[in-house]
Design a protein around this motif. Sequence first.
Motif, PDB file in Angstrom:
ATOM      1  N   PRO A  11      -5.777   4.940   1.535  1.00 27.38           N
ATOM      2  CA  PRO A  11      -5.180   5.891   0.582  1.00 27.38           C
ATOM      3  C   PRO A  11      -3.682   6.082   0.820  1.00 27.38           C
ATOM      4  CG  PRO A  11      -6.261   7.088   2.322  1.00 27.38           C
ATOM      5  CD  PRO A  11      -6.492   5.620   2.602  1.00 27.38           C
ATOM      6  N   CYS A  12      -2.926   5.009   0.664  1.00 26.39           N
ATOM      7  CA  CYS A  12      -1.476   5.081   0.860  1.00 26.39           C
ATOM      8  C   CYS A  12      -0.808   4.022  -0.006  1.00 26.39           C
ATOM      9  CB  CYS A  12      -1.118   4.883   2.332  1.00 26.39           C
ATOM     10  SG  CYS A  12      -1.468   3.223   2.948  1.00 26.39           S
ATOM     11  N   SER A  13       0.497   4.103  -0.066  1.00 24.41           N
ATOM     12  CA  SER A  13       1.247   3.109  -0.840  1.00 24.41           C
ATOM     13  C   SER A  13       1.192   1.760  -0.129  1.00 24.41           C
ATOM     14  CB  SER A  13       2.705   3.542  -0.991  1.00 24.41           C
ATOM     15  OG  SER A  13       3.367   3.467   0.265  1.00 24.41           O
ATOM     16  N   THR A  19       4.413  -1.756   6.025  1.00 24.12           N
ATOM     17  CA  THR A  19       5.312  -1.382   7.122  1.00 24.12           C
ATOM     18  C   THR A  19       4.537  -1.086   8.404  1.00 24.12           C
ATOM     19  OG1 THR A  19       6.900  -0.509   5.550  1.00 24.12           O
ATOM     20  CG2 THR A  19       7.116   0.246   7.807  1.00 24.12           C
ATOM     21  N   THR A  20       3.424  -0.410   8.281  1.00 30.69           N
ATOM     22  CA  THR A  20       2.621  -0.075   9.460  1.00 30.69           C
ATOM     23  C   THR A  20       2.068  -1.332  10.118  1.00 30.69           C
ATOM     24  OG1 THR A  20       2.014   2.051   8.497  1.00 30.69           O
ATOM     25  CG2 THR A  20       0.637   1.256  10.302  1.00 30.69           C
ATOM     26  N   VAL A  21       1.547  -2.243   9.326  1.00 33.88           N
ATOM     27  CA  VAL A  21       0.922  -3.454   9.874  1.00 33.88           C
ATOM     28  C   VAL A  21       1.937  -4.373  10.537  1.00 33.88           C
ATOM     29  CG1 VAL A  21      -0.295  -5.592   9.250  1.00 33.88           C
ATOM     30  CG2 VAL A  21      -1.070  -3.396   8.328  1.00 33.88           C
ATOM     31  N   ALA A  86      -1.891  -3.645  -4.119  1.00 36.81           N
ATOM     32  CA  ALA A  86      -1.980  -2.272  -4.629  1.00 36.81           C
ATOM     33  C   ALA A  86      -3.230  -2.186  -5.494  1.00 36.81           C
ATOM     34  CB  ALA A  86      -0.740  -1.928  -5.438  1.00 36.81           C
ATOM     35  N   VAL A  87      -4.039  -1.172  -5.231  1.00 46.94           N
ATOM     36  CA  VAL A  87      -5.255  -0.944  -6.017  1.00 46.94           C
ATOM     37  C   VAL A  87      -5.292   0.531  -6.383  1.00 46.94           C
ATOM     38  CG1 VAL A  87      -6.582  -2.845  -5.029  1.00 46.94           C
ATOM     39  CG2 VAL A  87      -6.672  -0.621  -3.940  1.00 46.94           C
ATOM     40  N   GLY A  88      -5.887   0.870  -7.517  1.00 49.78           N
ATOM     41  CA  GLY A  88      -5.967   2.234  -8.029  1.00 49.78           C
ATOM     42  C   GLY A  88      -5.792   3.346  -7.023  1.00 49.78           C
ATOM     43  N   GLY A  89      -4.609   3.863  -6.877  1.00 50.47           N
ATOM     44  CA  GLY A  89      -4.367   5.005  -6.017  1.00 50.47           C
ATOM     45  C   GLY A  89      -4.252   4.690  -4.535  1.00 50.47           C
ATOM     46  N   GLY A  90      -4.226   3.440  -4.165  1.00 46.55           N
ATOM     47  CA  GLY A  90      -4.124   3.076  -2.757  1.00 46.55           C
ATOM     48  C   GLY A  90      -3.692   1.633  -2.594  1.00 46.55           C
ATOM     49  N   SER A  91      -4.002   1.102  -1.431  1.00 45.44           N
ATOM     50  CA  SER A  91      -3.627  -0.265  -1.100  1.00 45.44           C
ATOM     51  C   SER A  91      -4.762  -0.929  -0.335  1.00 45.44           C
ATOM     52  CB  SER A  91      -2.385  -0.279  -0.225  1.00 45.44           C
ATOM     53  OG  SER A  91      -1.332   0.357  -0.889  1.00 45.44           O
ATOM     54  N   GLN A  92      -4.912  -2.206  -0.582  1.00 43.07           N
ATOM     55  CA  GLN A  92      -5.978  -2.964   0.076  1.00 43.07           C
ATOM     56  C   GLN A  92      -5.382  -4.008   1.008  1.00 43.07           C
ATOM     57  OE1 GLN A  92      -9.444  -4.120  -2.219  1.00 43.07           O
ATOM     58  NE2 GLN A  92      -9.196  -6.213  -1.473  1.00 43.07           N
ATOM     59  N   LEU A 129      -2.898   5.646   9.426  1.00 46.74           N
ATOM     60  CA  LEU A 129      -2.460   5.953   8.066  1.00 46.74           C
ATOM     61  C   LEU A 129      -2.875   7.363   7.653  1.00 46.74           C
ATOM     62  CD1 LEU A 129      -3.120   2.476   6.472  1.00 46.74           C
ATOM     63  CD2 LEU A 129      -0.889   3.515   6.946  1.00 46.74           C
ATOM     64  N   GLU A 130      -4.036   7.821   8.086  1.00 49.62           N
ATOM     65  CA  GLU A 130      -4.468   9.192   7.798  1.00 49.62           C
ATOM     66  C   GLU A 130      -3.568  10.195   8.525  1.00 49.62           C
ATOM     67  OE1 GLU A 130      -8.587   9.310   8.892  1.00 49.62           O
ATOM     68  OE2 GLU A 130      -9.221   8.400   7.003  1.00 49.62           O
ATOM     69  N   GLU A 131      -3.198   9.849   9.751  1.00 50.83           N
ATOM     70  CA  GLU A 131      -2.329  10.703  10.555  1.00 50.83           C
ATOM     71  C   GLU A 131      -0.972  10.889   9.871  1.00 50.83           C
ATOM     72  OE1 GLU A 131      -0.427   9.280  14.494  1.00 50.83           O
ATOM     73  OE2 GLU A 131      -2.484   9.867  14.941  1.00 50.83           O
TER      74      GLU A 131
END
Length: 137
Positions: A11-13, A19-21, A86-92, A129-131
């Motif tokens: 649930p993020c851009s 960037t995180t990965v 990018a997928v509906g409201g998040g990222s895969q 990502l939740e953090e």
Amino acid sequence: MTTSQMSRVFPCSIERLWTTVINLEDTAWRSDLDRVEPLSRNHFVEYTKAGYATFFTVTAQEPLHRWAFTMENDNLSGHWEGKFEAVGGGSQLSFTETITAKHWWMRPFVPGYLKRQQSLYLKDLQRKLEETTNKST
């Protein structure tokens, strides 16, 4: 040779996921690692908590779309390829990892090892990502 594929929607851009990965400077969220040492633009070393080193060479980097690398240590060699979407409201993130054991006696253990490592990676990534999502809200 063992190949495993996994995929998860976060649930993020896509920018934040990417960037995180790929950020080799901030890997404290990885529960299996002690540290990552960038060697050059396309080479880095991951050290487990026990100090075991695995060497990586980036083979493809298409920002926000694809990141791939080869890996090697005393016990295995392999390839990892992640695809970002990018997928509906998040990222895969969907990735495929192929590992070849260097010792015959390790071959029966590779499929289980690979699944455990991939599951742990996704669990750690989800937590990170939740953090950061909770901190920004």
